[in-house]
Design a protein around this motif. Structure first.
Motif, PDB file in Angstrom:
ATOM      1  N   LEU A 197       0.851  -1.192   0.000  1.00  0.00           N
ATOM      2  CA  LEU A 197       0.000   0.000   0.000  1.00  0.00           C
ATOM      3  C   LEU A 197       0.882   1.235   0.000  1.00  0.00           C
ATOM      4  O   LEU A 197       1.748   1.396   0.877  1.00  0.00           O
ATOM      5  CB  LEU A 197      -0.925  -0.007   1.223  1.00  0.00           C
ATOM      6  N   GLU A 198       0.664   2.084  -1.000  1.00  0.00           N
ATOM      7  CA  GLU A 198       1.482   3.283  -1.176  1.00  0.00           C
ATOM      8  C   GLU A 198       0.624   4.529  -1.008  1.00  0.00           C
ATOM      9  O   GLU A 198      -0.446   4.629  -1.612  1.00  0.00           O
ATOM     10  CB  GLU A 198       2.111   3.282  -2.577  1.00  0.00           C
ATOM     11  N   ARG A 199       1.117   5.472  -0.165  1.00  0.00           N
ATOM     12  CA  ARG A 199       0.442   6.756   0.033  1.00  0.00           C
ATOM     13  C   ARG A 199       1.407   7.883  -0.309  1.00  0.00           C
ATOM     14  O   ARG A 199       2.614   7.768  -0.023  1.00  0.00           O
ATOM     15  CB  ARG A 199      -0.009   6.915   1.490  1.00  0.00           C
ATOM     16  N   PRO A 200       0.895   8.968  -0.892  1.00  0.00           N
ATOM     17  CA  PRO A 200       1.782  10.088  -1.216  1.00  0.00           C
ATOM     18  C   PRO A 200       2.512  10.600   0.021  1.00  0.00           C
ATOM     19  O   PRO A 200       1.896  10.893   1.050  1.00  0.00           O
ATOM     20  CB  PRO A 200       0.814  11.143  -1.774  1.00  0.00           C
ATOM     21  N   GLU A 202       4.415   9.042   2.111  1.00  0.00           N
ATOM     22  CA  GLU A 202       4.549   8.096   3.222  1.00  0.00           C
ATOM     23  C   GLU A 202       5.373   6.885   2.794  1.00  0.00           C
ATOM     24  O   GLU A 202       5.467   6.554   1.609  1.00  0.00           O
ATOM     25  CB  GLU A 202       3.164   7.619   3.686  1.00  0.00           C
ATOM     26  N   PRO A 204       5.950   3.139   2.073  1.00  0.00           N
ATOM     27  CA  PRO A 204       5.001   2.084   1.681  1.00  0.00           C
ATOM     28  C   PRO A 204       4.838   1.039   2.776  1.00  0.00           C
ATOM     29  O   PRO A 204       5.791   0.711   3.502  1.00  0.00           O
ATOM     30  CB  PRO A 204       5.633   1.486   0.426  1.00  0.00           C
ATOM     31  N   LEU A 274      -5.964   2.417   8.687  1.00  0.00           N
ATOM     32  CA  LEU A 274      -5.832   3.816   8.293  1.00  0.00           C
ATOM     33  C   LEU A 274      -7.223   4.433   8.284  1.00  0.00           C
ATOM     34  O   LEU A 274      -8.197   3.792   7.878  1.00  0.00           O
ATOM     35  CB  LEU A 274      -5.204   3.927   6.897  1.00  0.00           C
ATOM     36  N   VAL A 277      -8.575   8.564   4.690  1.00  0.00           N
ATOM     37  CA  VAL A 277      -7.498   8.712   3.713  1.00  0.00           C
ATOM     38  C   VAL A 277      -8.086   9.203   2.393  1.00  0.00           C
ATOM     39  O   VAL A 277      -9.107   8.693   1.929  1.00  0.00           O
ATOM     40  CB  VAL A 277      -6.763   7.373   3.491  1.00  0.00           C
ATOM     41  N   GLU A 279      -6.354   9.365  -0.648  1.00  0.00           N
ATOM     42  CA  GLU A 279      -5.826   8.753  -1.871  1.00  0.00           C
ATOM     43  C   GLU A 279      -4.721   7.768  -1.519  1.00  0.00           C
ATOM     44  O   GLU A 279      -3.893   8.023  -0.644  1.00  0.00           O
ATOM     45  CB  GLU A 279      -5.272   9.852  -2.783  1.00  0.00           C
ATOM     46  N   PHE A 280      -4.700   6.642  -2.191  1.00  0.00           N
ATOM     47  CA  PHE A 280      -3.618   5.668  -2.031  1.00  0.00           C
ATOM     48  C   PHE A 280      -3.682   4.667  -3.186  1.00  0.00           C
ATOM     49  O   PHE A 280      -4.668   4.607  -3.934  1.00  0.00           O
ATOM     50  CB  PHE A 280      -3.690   4.943  -0.681  1.00  0.00           C
ATOM     51  N   THR A 281      -2.621   3.865  -3.308  1.00  0.00           N
ATOM     52  CA  THR A 281      -2.536   2.858  -4.364  1.00  0.00           C
ATOM     53  C   THR A 281      -2.136   1.529  -3.744  1.00  0.00           C
ATOM     54  O   THR A 281      -1.270   1.481  -2.866  1.00  0.00           O
ATOM     55  CB  THR A 281      -1.503   3.264  -5.427  1.00  0.00           C
ATOM     56  N   HIS A 304      -5.711   2.155  -7.981  1.00  0.00           N
ATOM     57  CA  HIS A 304      -5.576   3.472  -7.373  1.00  0.00           C
ATOM     58  C   HIS A 304      -6.917   3.864  -6.763  1.00  0.00           C
ATOM     59  O   HIS A 304      -7.942   3.904  -7.454  1.00  0.00           O
ATOM     60  CB  HIS A 304      -5.156   4.505  -8.418  1.00  0.00           C
TER      61      HIS A 304
END
Length: 316
Positions: A197-200, A202, A204, A274, A277, A279-281, A304
């Motif tokens: 899980l990737e967040r702008p 942050e 991963p 979380l 939130v 936005e995340f991918t 996304h």
């Protein structure tokens, strides 16, 4: 007021007679047209065409899958309606949901009665009084969802349930429980968790075995009992996430026990949670099962997710 009723004729909790009663009731509050879905995805086209033709309200009679399709039709129509002034929700027809499926998570999360007849009464009052609520939605790539999405274990469980239903099995809590444990013990590679899980901005989060996204609470229902993964999830906030790290038998059994006995908010070293939130991918090292609003949609390696506030007006 112009309205379209989109009926899934395979809705599990209504009969032809009940549908006739519903149509007569709705016609006391709106200039009503009725359309029946003929295949998967048909409700999306019906709702999109209704929005582009200037219908004021789209009413669905069916389960969460029918609702999801109708919502995607309405939001797809927003591209054609984008030149009009006002917020996204104000440009589109309102949605009214008559619960007709086996679980009806979205309708019940809005506070509507579980019974379709009682739900119809609430909707009629809302139509006559002009009462509605504006809610946020989630978007997964180009597809919208109302209450949940997931990759990994939970989506694979839904795939198993759908396969069982195609063989004639009835959707029950017991069927879901057997599918959940069957998938865990025979369908997962627990030694090599595939999800990240990737967040702008942050670091991963890696080595995740399943990722569940919520746009509201509860996550689902078992009969009359709500099941909470993130009890603070809300239509009025961003997305909430619950992910499980390495799916060992002991840790996973503890999480399932927490859900079974406490009905919410599991804790532990394997749990990543979380809240709110934007936005995340989620990226997978190999294709993973993917679901939206309880419908299995195949396998994905990257999705996304975005929270879209004030996206839809709902009669409730």
């Amino acid at each position: 007021m112009r309205a379209l009723l989109v009926v899934n004729p395979r809705a599990t909790t209504t009969s032809e007679r009940g549908r006739d009663v519903l149509v007569r009731a709705l016609r006391t509050a709106a200039d009503l047209s009725v359309a029946y879905t003929e295949r998967r995805g048909h409700a999306t086209r019906l709702a999109r065409d209704a929005a582009e033709s200037g219908v004021d309200v789209v009413v669905t009679l069916g389960g969460d899958g029918t609702v999801n399709e109708a919502v995607n039709g309405l939001l797809t129509a927003s591209a054609a309606l984008g030149g009009l002034p006002g917020a996204l929700a104000d440009r589109l027809p309102a949605l009214a949901v008559v619960p007709g499926g086996s679980t009806n998570v979205f309708a019940r999360a809005l506070g509507l009665p579980r019974d379709w007849a009682d739900g119809t009464s609430v909707i009629l009052d809302g139509l006559r009084d002009g009462r509605h609520r504006v809610i946020g939605l989630g978007r997964a790539d180009d597809r919208w969802f109302t209450f949940t999405a997931g990759l990994g274990w939970d989506a694979a469980t839904i795939r198993r349930v759908e396969q069982a239903r195609l063989r004639g099995r009835t959707s029950t809590p017991g069927l879901y429980a057997r599918a959940t444990f069957g998938q865990f013990f025979t369908g997962l590679d627990r030694r090599d968790p595939p999800l990240t899980l990737e967040r702008p901005g942050e670091t991963p989060d890696t080595d995740l075995g399943t990722v569940i996204v919520q746009n509201t609470a509860p996550w689902t229902y078992v009969g009359d009992r709500p099941v909470h993964l993130n009890s603070d999830a809300s239509f009025d906030l961003g997305l909430d996430v619950l992910a499980l790290r390495r799916l060992t038998v002991a840790r996973s059994a503890r999480t399932v026990t927490q859900l079974a006995w406490r009905a919410g908010d599991p804790q532990g070293k394997q749990v990543l949670r979380l809240h709110d939130v934007a936005e995340f991918t989620v990226v997978a090292s190999r294709p993973q099962p993917f679901q939206l609003d309880g419908d299995y949609l195949g396998e994905r390696q990257k999705v996304h997710f975005v929270s879209v506030p004030s996206a839809l007006r709902v009669i409730c």
